[in-house]
Design a protein around this motif. Structure first.
Motif, PDB file in Angstrom:
ATOM      1  N   GLY A   1       0.839  -1.195   0.000  1.00 37.27           N
ATOM      2  CA  GLY A   1       0.000   0.000   0.000  1.00 37.27           C
ATOM      3  C   GLY A   1       0.876   1.247   0.000  1.00 37.27           C
ATOM      4  N   TRP A   2       0.433   2.284   0.695  1.00 41.54           N
ATOM      5  CA  TRP A   2       1.193   3.541   0.739  1.00 41.54           C
ATOM      6  C   TRP A   2       2.567   3.341   1.360  1.00 41.54           C
ATOM      7  CZ3 TRP A   2       2.593   5.011   5.586  1.00 41.54           C
ATOM      8  CH2 TRP A   2       1.839   4.503   6.654  1.00 41.54           C
ATOM      9  N   ARG A   3       2.729   2.297   2.147  1.00 32.85           N
ATOM     10  CA  ARG A   3       4.028   2.036   2.793  1.00 32.85           C
ATOM     11  C   ARG A   3       5.119   1.704   1.786  1.00 32.85           C
ATOM     12  NH1 ARG A   3       0.003   0.033   5.491  1.00 32.85           N
ATOM     13  NH2 ARG A   3      -0.403   0.699   7.616  1.00 32.85           N
ATOM     14  N   SER A   4       4.733   1.249   0.593  1.00 35.83           N
ATOM     15  CA  SER A   4       5.739   1.016  -0.445  1.00 35.83           C
ATOM     16  C   SER A   4       6.517   2.305  -0.708  1.00 35.83           C
ATOM     17  CB  SER A   4       5.082   0.529  -1.739  1.00 35.83           C
ATOM     18  OG  SER A   4       4.476  -0.731  -1.569  1.00 35.83           O
ATOM     19  N   TYR A   5       5.821   3.429  -0.686  1.00 34.66           N
ATOM     20  CA  TYR A   5       6.471   4.727  -0.909  1.00 34.66           C
ATOM     21  C   TYR A   5       7.377   5.116   0.261  1.00 34.66           C
ATOM     22  CZ  TYR A   5       3.422   5.943  -4.887  1.00 34.66           C
ATOM     23  OH  TYR A   5       2.779   5.994  -6.091  1.00 34.66           O
ATOM     24  N   THR A   6       6.863   5.025   1.473  1.00 31.61           N
ATOM     25  CA  THR A   6       7.665   5.482   2.613  1.00 31.61           C
ATOM     26  C   THR A   6       8.869   4.572   2.846  1.00 31.61           C
ATOM     27  OG1 THR A   6       6.141   4.374   4.158  1.00 31.61           O
ATOM     28  CG2 THR A   6       5.799   6.739   3.748  1.00 31.61           C
ATOM     29  N   MET A   7       8.677   3.283   2.658  1.00 38.53           N
ATOM     30  CA  MET A   7       9.816   2.372   2.793  1.00 38.53           C
ATOM     31  C   MET A   7      10.837   2.637   1.692  1.00 38.53           C
ATOM     32  SD  MET A   7       7.851  -1.099   3.962  1.00 38.53           S
ATOM     33  CE  MET A   7       9.331  -2.019   4.339  1.00 38.53           C
ATOM     34  N   GLY A   8      10.353   2.945   0.509  1.00 37.03           N
ATOM     35  CA  GLY A   8      11.245   3.272  -0.596  1.00 37.03           C
ATOM     36  C   GLY A   8      12.053   4.523  -0.329  1.00 37.03           C
ATOM     37  N   LEU A   9      11.413   5.560   0.210  1.00 43.38           N
ATOM     38  CA  LEU A   9      12.143   6.786   0.515  1.00 43.38           C
ATOM     39  C   LEU A   9      13.199   6.542   1.587  1.00 43.38           C
ATOM     40  CD1 LEU A   9      12.658   9.767   0.057  1.00 43.38           C
ATOM     41  CD2 LEU A   9      10.799  10.273   1.677  1.00 43.38           C
ATOM     42  N   ARG A  10      12.851   5.797   2.613  1.00 38.57           N
ATOM     43  CA  ARG A  10      13.839   5.467   3.651  1.00 38.57           C
ATOM     44  C   ARG A  10      15.033   4.725   3.052  1.00 38.57           C
ATOM     45  NH1 ARG A  10      12.188   6.291   8.856  1.00 38.57           N
ATOM     46  NH2 ARG A  10       9.958   6.515   9.210  1.00 38.57           N
ATOM     47  N   ALA A  11      14.765   3.776   2.174  1.00 36.11           N
ATOM     48  CA  ALA A  11      15.844   3.020   1.544  1.00 36.11           C
ATOM     49  C   ALA A  11      16.716   3.923   0.672  1.00 36.11           C
ATOM     50  CB  ALA A  11      15.265   1.874   0.712  1.00 36.11           C
TER      51      ALA A  11
END
Length: 151
Positions: free
Chosen positions: A127-137
């Motif tokens: 879900g939206w966490r794909s984006y936030t996890m991607g930014l952190r990475a």
């Protein structure tokens, strides 16, 4: 550090488009979460959504020497975006592909991404966490790259 967040075709309809697949969070709400996370991490982000492949490619070209990485949800370009694939391969920074849904678990024609071979990694199905996890990475990857250059 500065990063691009690129949203592909029809993603402006998040919250309205197939909420049983993508949820009810709007693109504006996702962008708000990303902006807050960027502030927390002490980085800058530039966000663009376009329904046109060339606009996304132009943004990558414009920022080729100005950003440390990019998050890209290619949406409908996932299976057919040859020019976008080629642009990603020309970038000197990591690009991460993100998808709200798990494309491998959906229609057979969605399972293949022409974009995946050009990117550093893919995050999907969160879900939206794909984006936030991607930014952190991306932030961690860029910090490691800068540290490697300094030593």
């Amino acid at each position: 550090m500065k990063f691009l967040i690129l949203h592909g075709p029809n993603l402006n309809l998040f919250g309205r488009r197939e909420p049983h697949i993508y949820g009810t969070m709007t693109l504006a709400e996702i962008n708000t979460r990303l902006t807050a996370l960027a502030a927390e991490l002490g980085v800058e982000i530039e966000i663009l959504q376009s329904n046109h492949e060339g606009v996304l490619i132009d943004k990558l070209h414009e920022r080729i020497d100005e950003v440390d990485g990019a998050l890209l949800n290619p949406a409908g370009l996932t299976q057919h975006g040859v020019p976008l694939h080629d642009a990603i391969k020309a970038m000197p920074f990591p690009v991460l592909e993100v998808h709200m849904s798990n494309i491998a678990a959906r229609e057979a024609w969605r399972a293949h991404s022409i974009i995946s071979p050009a990117v550093k990694a893919t995050l999907q199905g969160l879900g939206w966490r794909s984006y936030t996890m991607g930014l952190r990475a991306l932030v961690e990857m860029a910090a490691e790259a800068r540290q490697s250059k300094a030593t």
